[in-house]
Design a protein around this motif. Structure first.
Motif, short mmCIF file in Angstrom:
data_model
loop_
_atom_site.label_atom_id
_atom_site.label_comp_id
_atom_site.label_asym_id
_atom_site.label_seq_id
_atom_site.Cartn_x
_atom_site.Cartn_y
_atom_site.Cartn_z
N GLN A 73 -14.30 91.68 87.63
CA GLN A 73 -15.09 91.27 86.57
C GLN A 73 -16.56 91.89 86.79
OE1 GLN A 73 -14.83 87.13 86.04
NE2 GLN A 73 -12.70 87.18 85.24
N LYS A 74 -16.95 91.81 88.03
CA LYS A 74 -18.48 92.26 88.25
C LYS A 74 -18.50 93.84 87.91
CE LYS A 74 -20.38 88.88 91.08
NZ LYS A 74 -20.92 88.33 92.42
N ALA A 100 -16.18 95.51 86.26
CA ALA A 100 -15.97 96.08 84.83
C ALA A 100 -17.32 95.77 84.17
CB ALA A 100 -14.78 95.15 84.27
N LEU A 101 -18.00 94.75 84.45
CA LEU A 101 -19.34 94.67 83.62
C LEU A 101 -20.26 95.59 84.03
CD1 LEU A 101 -19.56 90.83 83.93
CD2 LEU A 101 -19.31 92.08 81.89
N GLU A 102 -20.46 96.17 85.07
CA GLU A 102 -21.39 97.06 85.78
C GLU A 102 -20.78 98.46 84.83
OE1 GLU A 102 -24.49 98.81 87.38
OE2 GLU A 102 -24.08 96.63 87.18
N ALA A 160 -19.27 98.73 82.04
CA ALA A 160 -19.69 98.59 80.44
C ALA A 160 -20.98 98.91 80.34
CB ALA A 160 -19.17 97.31 79.95
N ARG A 161 -21.96 98.27 81.25
CA ARG A 161 -23.49 98.51 81.04
C ARG A 161 -23.77 99.95 81.21
NH1 ARG A 161 -23.81 93.12 83.49
NH2 ARG A 161 -23.66 94.05 85.63
N GLU A 171 -22.62 101.74 78.10
CA GLU A 171 -23.38 101.35 76.73
C GLU A 171 -24.71 102.10 77.08
OE1 GLU A 171 -25.60 97.52 74.80
OE2 GLU A 171 -24.27 97.54 76.55
#
Length: 458
Positions: free
Chosen positions: A398-399, A401-403, A405-406, A409
């Motif tokens: 999850q970490k 994937a979030l990194e 995505a950031r 973006e």
């Protein structure tokens, strides 16, 4: 051990020196035959000041070695230490006639070489000037004046004419810097020579460069880089080309210990055990090959036991001595960490059986590793367990994937901003394009330059 020896080593220990009271495995005569040049005396003198078992033999050999050379200070120093240890020995008395003869010969040789060099400079013969500086540098090095030797070798540079001469200058400067323990200068002078070893004759310089650079990196505690240098040293070149700084056995010892301290299991297998180049060095120290093999297959206590049995020998090495404790500590930490990897819970009893000394516990060491962040675990003293910190794969994914995505973006926003600037015709283009190729007047160019803009040459 006599009271005289005990007092001698007590004084050295009080000064911060390392004292070895165990009997080392090395044979002093066979050991010193692997070296030539000034390093022979350095190593004998260190053994004499470190080993209680070999002290007298090493100091007597150091006195004899000094008398074969021209360095009076080294002879006096060795005799003074031998006199402290064994006052009744005939070698413990200064040979004043030898000192006087050698001093006169050194002064006469210095004057002769200076006169020859002045003549070469008057005749403006570059090759003779280069050789004159080299002869003077070798003379200063032989008598122990390393500062003047370094200056003399440095003055060879303006008169070099071939790549081979450049290599010789760098080697001379690196050799003097090694003796002065100026590790930065060793690496600096040798790194300048990386583009000059092209021919077959220059191939013999490769192991010297790698080994000397490795020793310099070892002195700076850059263990991973040093290990790589020792592993890359060409084993097909005869040791006579580099035994004034190290022997093939030293290369094997340095390379193996540093590799154990810095490399993982796969690298140890491929770069050390299976390396065709390093295999020749590794065969000289079969116990180190066995230690690395034991580490690779997961028998960590056997690996550490082999290393501990040879610790006294490594503490007598001139370049390795002050690093042995730290290198061994890093190897031990790696063994403990790798031992814990397959398990979520290990009993303290099994940890003590694998790593603790007799009638001691490994618990304080584990606590220090946990507090230092080296080991992700917890100690349960009530149940006598060591529990590794649970790893949550889902949280890790999850970490990640979030990194991702950031980052996506951020990149998308930058692309949209760029597209908007182009669509609004706000892009900074070449100024000549707008002025029909005529460019800006000089006054405007100066103003634009002051603002940080430059006129495009498109």
């Amino acid at each position: 051990m006599s009271d005289t020896l005990e007092a001698y080593f007590k004084q050295i220990e009080d000064q911060g020196g390392i004292i070895i009271r165990d009997t080392p495995r090395l044979d002093l005569d066979l050991y010193i035959q692997n070296y030539r040049g000034r390093t022979r005396w350095d190593r004998l003198f260190l053994i004499g000041r470190t080993s209680t078992r070999l002290c007298v033999d090493a100091l007597k050999a150091a006195v004899a070695e000094a008398k074969r050379g021209k360095d009076i200070d080294r002879y006096v120093q060795a005799v003074e230490h031998l006199r402290t240890v064994l006052p009744t020995d005939q070698d413990a008395v200064l040979d004043k006639s030898w000192i006087e003869r050698t001093g006169q010969a050194n002064r006469a040789e210095t004057q002769r070489l200076d006169a020859e060099l002045k003549g070469y400079k008057n005749n403006l013969i570059k090759e003779s000037i280069r050789m004159g500086h080299e002869d003077l540098g070798k003379h200063y090095e032989a008598i122990g004046d390393l500062s003047r030797a370094f200056d003399a070798y440095s003055q060879m540079r303006p008169d070099v004419s071939t790549p081979r001469h450049i290599v010789e200058v760098g080697k001379h400067l690196a050799s003097v810097s090694l003796q002065r323990r100026d590790w930065v200068m060793v690496a600096t002078n040798l790194n300048k020579l990386s583009g000059y070893q092209n021919g077959e004759e220059d191939k013999v310089f490769q192991p010297y460069q790698k080994i000397a650079t490795g020793i310099a990196l070892l002195g700076q505690e850059k263990y991973a880089e040093a290990a790589q240098c020792f592993l890359e040293a060409d084993s097909t070149v005869a040791s006579t080309h580099y035994n004034e700084i190290a022997s093939p056995n030293d290369v094997a010892i340095y390379g193996c210990l540093l590799a154990l301290a810095t490399m993982d299991r796969n690298d140890l297998q491929t770069k050390v055990i299976e390396s065709n180049n390093f295999k020749s060095f590794l065969q000289l120290e079969p116990h180190l090959r066995k230690a690395i093999t034991q580490f690779v297959i997961g028998r960590y206590s056997a690996c550490l036991a082999i290393l501990e049995s040879y610790r006294p020998d490594y503490l007598l090495d001139i370049h390795l001595q002050r690093h042995v404790a730290k290198i061994y500590a890093e190897i031990r930490d790696k063994c403990i960490i790798n031992y814990m990897v397959p398990f979520s819970c290990v009993t303290l009893e099994s940890m003590n059986a694998a790593f603790a000394a007799a009638r001691k516990s490994v618990e304080p060491e584990l606590a220090a590793m946990i507090l230092g962040g080296k080991l992700q675990a917890r100690i349960n003293k009530i149940d006598g367990l060591v529990t590794t910190a649970p790893i949550k794969p889902r949280l890790k994914v999850q970490k990640s994937a979030l990194e991702t995505a950031r980052n996506y973006e951020k990149e998308a926003v930058e692309r949209l901003r760029r597209m908007s600037l182009v669509a609004a015709d706000l892009e900074v283009r070449g100024l000549r394009r707008h002025l029909g190729g005529g460019g800006l007047p000089q006054s405007m160019q100066a103003q634009m330059s002051d603002l940080g803009y430059e006129e495009s040459s498109a």
